[in-house]
Scaffold this motif. Structure first.
Motif, PDB file in Angstrom:
ATOM      1  N   THR A  89       0.860  -1.181   0.000  1.00  0.00           N
ATOM      2  CA  THR A  89       0.000   0.000   0.000  1.00  0.00           C
ATOM      3  C   THR A  89       0.896   1.232   0.000  1.00  0.00           C
ATOM      4  O   THR A  89       1.886   1.290   0.734  1.00  0.00           O
ATOM      5  CB  THR A  89      -0.905   0.011   1.237  1.00  0.00           C
ATOM      6  N   LYS A  90       0.547   2.240  -0.816  1.00  0.00           N
ATOM      7  CA  LYS A  90       1.413   3.409  -0.976  1.00  0.00           C
ATOM      8  C   LYS A  90       0.649   4.688  -0.651  1.00  0.00           C
ATOM      9  O   LYS A  90      -0.429   4.934  -1.199  1.00  0.00           O
ATOM     10  CB  LYS A  90       1.949   3.474  -2.412  1.00  0.00           C
ATOM     11  N   TRP A 114      -4.248 -11.654   9.647  1.00  0.00           N
ATOM     12  CA  TRP A 114      -4.179 -10.334   8.997  1.00  0.00           C
ATOM     13  C   TRP A 114      -2.745 -10.136   8.536  1.00  0.00           C
ATOM     14  O   TRP A 114      -1.869  -9.801   9.310  1.00  0.00           O
ATOM     15  CB  TRP A 114      -4.611  -9.269  10.006  1.00  0.00           C
ATOM     16  N   LEU A 115      -2.492 -10.373   7.230  1.00  0.00           N
ATOM     17  CA  LEU A 115      -1.126 -10.460   6.716  1.00  0.00           C
ATOM     18  C   LEU A 115      -0.913  -9.542   5.508  1.00  0.00           C
ATOM     19  O   LEU A 115      -0.501  -9.985   4.430  1.00  0.00           O
ATOM     20  CB  LEU A 115      -0.816 -11.915   6.323  1.00  0.00           C
ATOM     21  N   PRO A 116      -1.164  -8.251   5.655  1.00  0.00           N
ATOM     22  CA  PRO A 116      -0.955  -7.352   4.513  1.00  0.00           C
ATOM     23  C   PRO A 116       0.525  -7.196   4.189  1.00  0.00           C
ATOM     24  O   PRO A 116       1.387  -7.356   5.062  1.00  0.00           O
ATOM     25  CB  PRO A 116      -1.552  -6.034   5.002  1.00  0.00           C
ATOM     26  N   GLN A 117       0.799  -6.876   2.937  1.00  0.00           N
ATOM     27  CA  GLN A 117       2.162  -6.500   2.605  1.00  0.00           C
ATOM     28  C   GLN A 117       2.439  -5.102   3.171  1.00  0.00           C
ATOM     29  O   GLN A 117       1.559  -4.450   3.726  1.00  0.00           O
ATOM     30  CB  GLN A 117       2.372  -6.586   1.096  1.00  0.00           C
ATOM     31  N   GLU A 118       3.651  -4.635   3.032  1.00  0.00           N
ATOM     32  CA  GLU A 118       4.067  -3.417   3.712  1.00  0.00           C
ATOM     33  C   GLU A 118       3.290  -2.190   3.224  1.00  0.00           C
ATOM     34  O   GLU A 118       2.681  -2.196   2.150  1.00  0.00           O
ATOM     35  CB  GLU A 118       5.571  -3.182   3.523  1.00  0.00           C
ATOM     36  N   THR A 119       3.344  -1.132   4.036  1.00  0.00           N
ATOM     37  CA  THR A 119       2.766   0.162   3.671  1.00  0.00           C
ATOM     38  C   THR A 119       3.911   1.152   3.510  1.00  0.00           C
ATOM     39  O   THR A 119       4.708   1.345   4.429  1.00  0.00           O
ATOM     40  CB  THR A 119       1.795   0.659   4.753  1.00  0.00           C
ATOM     41  N   GLY A 143      -1.356 -11.386  13.206  1.00  0.00           N
ATOM     42  CA  GLY A 143      -1.315 -10.370  12.163  1.00  0.00           C
ATOM     43  C   GLY A 143      -0.148  -9.434  12.338  1.00  0.00           C
ATOM     44  O   GLY A 143       0.547  -9.448  13.369  1.00  0.00           O
ATOM     45  N   TRP A 144       0.074  -8.624  11.319  1.00  0.00           N
ATOM     46  CA  TRP A 144       1.185  -7.685  11.362  1.00  0.00           C
ATOM     47  C   TRP A 144       0.873  -6.442  10.563  1.00  0.00           C
ATOM     48  O   TRP A 144      -0.031  -6.419   9.731  1.00  0.00           O
ATOM     49  CB  TRP A 144       2.460  -8.335  10.846  1.00  0.00           C
ATOM     50  N   GLU A 145       1.663  -5.406  10.836  1.00  0.00           N
ATOM     51  CA  GLU A 145       1.691  -4.211  10.006  1.00  0.00           C
ATOM     52  C   GLU A 145       3.153  -3.778   9.880  1.00  0.00           C
ATOM     53  O   GLU A 145       3.910  -3.832  10.854  1.00  0.00           O
ATOM     54  CB  GLU A 145       0.820  -3.100  10.587  1.00  0.00           C
ATOM     55  N   ILE A 146       3.533  -3.360   8.652  1.00  0.00           N
ATOM     56  CA  ILE A 146       4.939  -3.026   8.369  1.00  0.00           C
ATOM     57  C   ILE A 146       4.997  -1.671   7.668  1.00  0.00           C
ATOM     58  O   ILE A 146       4.967  -1.593   6.432  1.00  0.00           O
ATOM     59  CB  ILE A 146       5.606  -4.107   7.492  1.00  0.00           C
ATOM     60  N   PRO A 147       5.060  -0.575   8.408  1.00  0.00           N
ATOM     61  CA  PRO A 147       5.269   0.727   7.783  1.00  0.00           C
ATOM     62  C   PRO A 147       6.705   0.868   7.277  1.00  0.00           C
ATOM     63  O   PRO A 147       7.655   0.460   7.945  1.00  0.00           O
ATOM     64  CB  PRO A 147       4.995   1.722   8.922  1.00  0.00           C
ATOM     65  N   CYS A 148       6.837   1.447   6.108  1.00  0.00           N
ATOM     66  CA  CYS A 148       8.151   1.729   5.530  1.00  0.00           C
ATOM     67  C   CYS A 148       8.226   3.219   5.230  1.00  0.00           C
ATOM     68  O   CYS A 148       7.363   3.765   4.527  1.00  0.00           O
ATOM     69  CB  CYS A 148       8.377   0.910   4.258  1.00  0.00           C
ATOM     70  N   LEU A 149       9.253   3.876   5.748  1.00  0.00           N
ATOM     71  CA  LEU A 149       9.383   5.325   5.648  1.00  0.00           C
ATOM     72  C   LEU A 149      10.228   5.696   4.441  1.00  0.00           C
ATOM     73  O   LEU A 149      11.418   5.363   4.373  1.00  0.00           O
ATOM     74  CB  LEU A 149      10.015   5.880   6.919  1.00  0.00           C
TER      75      LEU A 149
END
Length: 277
Positions: A89-90, A114-119, A143-149
């Protein structure tokens, strides 16, 4: 859930998706699907029999200031749903307005993965995002969440913009895990040792109900170029991970998920087919 100012939502894309998963005869079905605007799902898959694998899709491919994405999901008694995304997600650079995202996941004596790819948050993005998982004592969640800055591979730092990212896990109306990430691209928190110490990918993995053996299994997992720590409090396993990029963090979380799933859910790990494309 936090309310979204009507004027903000009206100036951009306003998308809302409502999903309901129901168990019948040992198999989970996507029994309700309502959507408004550009937030949809592909058809449900059953690659391992009973559980329902579903992919969330945002056709525009990115979110900008003024957009609002809303997700409501109910996993009913006995149902088992696995949710992922076909790509990252962008959130793109803002013209000054906030982009808004609210995700409310409700479990009733059921199972959710809940296994979304990174944001990915581009330089200059202004984002308010909230994910709230609400379950009962009979439910199981991982589940996870992976924010990428920024875009680390392009040497594009998140040195401008503003993020307000909330992640919550509740059981029977009581909070088990509350995380508030506040980051100003022009502030010191991204590079300071008391902050993110220069890491651009920040991952959080949650599993409930977890055991000490699951905690030790998760601690045994490792990935190159990732700093991680695992705790177990009130039955909630929490893994925090920091990486130079999102991909190593995601690899670590997938390795942990493959270790944890048999004990937590009673099934061997079956990777979503979309991850192989």
């Amino acid at each position: 859930m936090a309310s979204i100012p009507a004027a903000t939502a009206a100036q951009g894309w306003c998308a809302h998706l409502k999903l309901r998963f129901t168990e019948r005869g040992g198999q989970t079905y996507l029994s309700e699907r309502q959507h408004h605007g550009p937030l949809v799902v592909q058809r449900a898959f059953h690659p391992e029999g009973g559980p329902c694998h579903t992919y969330l899709v945002h056709p525009p491919g990115g979110v900008v200031g003024g957009d609002h994405l809303g997700l409501e999901m109910n996993v009913e008694r006995g149902a088992h749903s696995l949710i992922t995304t076909p790509a990252a997600t962008k959130f793109y650079r803002s013209d000054g307005r906030f982009a808004m995202q609210s995700q409310h996941l409700v479990l009733s004596a059921s199972t959710l993965e809940w296994l979304p790819q990174e944001t990915i948050f581009y330089r200059g993005a202004r984002v308010r995002s909230e994910t709230r998982v609400q379950l009962d004592a009979q439910s199981r969640f991982i589940g996870w969440e992976i924010p990428c800055l920024g875009l680390p591979a392009r040497q594009e730092a998140f040195d401008a913009g503003e993020l307000r990212l909330n992640l919550e896990l509740w059981r029977d109306e009581l909070p088990l895990f509350i995380d508030r990430m506040r980051l100003d691209g022009t502030g010191p928190e991204r590079t300071a040792r008391w902050g993110l110490a220069g890491f651009d990918a920040v991952g959080t993995l949650l599993a409930y109900p977890a055991t000490t053996s699951m905690r030790e299994a998760a601690r045994s997992a490792s990935a190159h170029d990732v700093e991680s720590a695992v705790t177990l409090v009130d039955g909630v396993l929490v893994c925090r991970a920091l990486g130079a990029q999102a991909e190593p963090v995601r690899r670590l979380f997938i390795a942990m998920w493959r270790m944890l799933r048999p004990e937590l859910i009673g099934r061997p790990a079956v990777l979503p087919r979309i991850w192989a494309t």
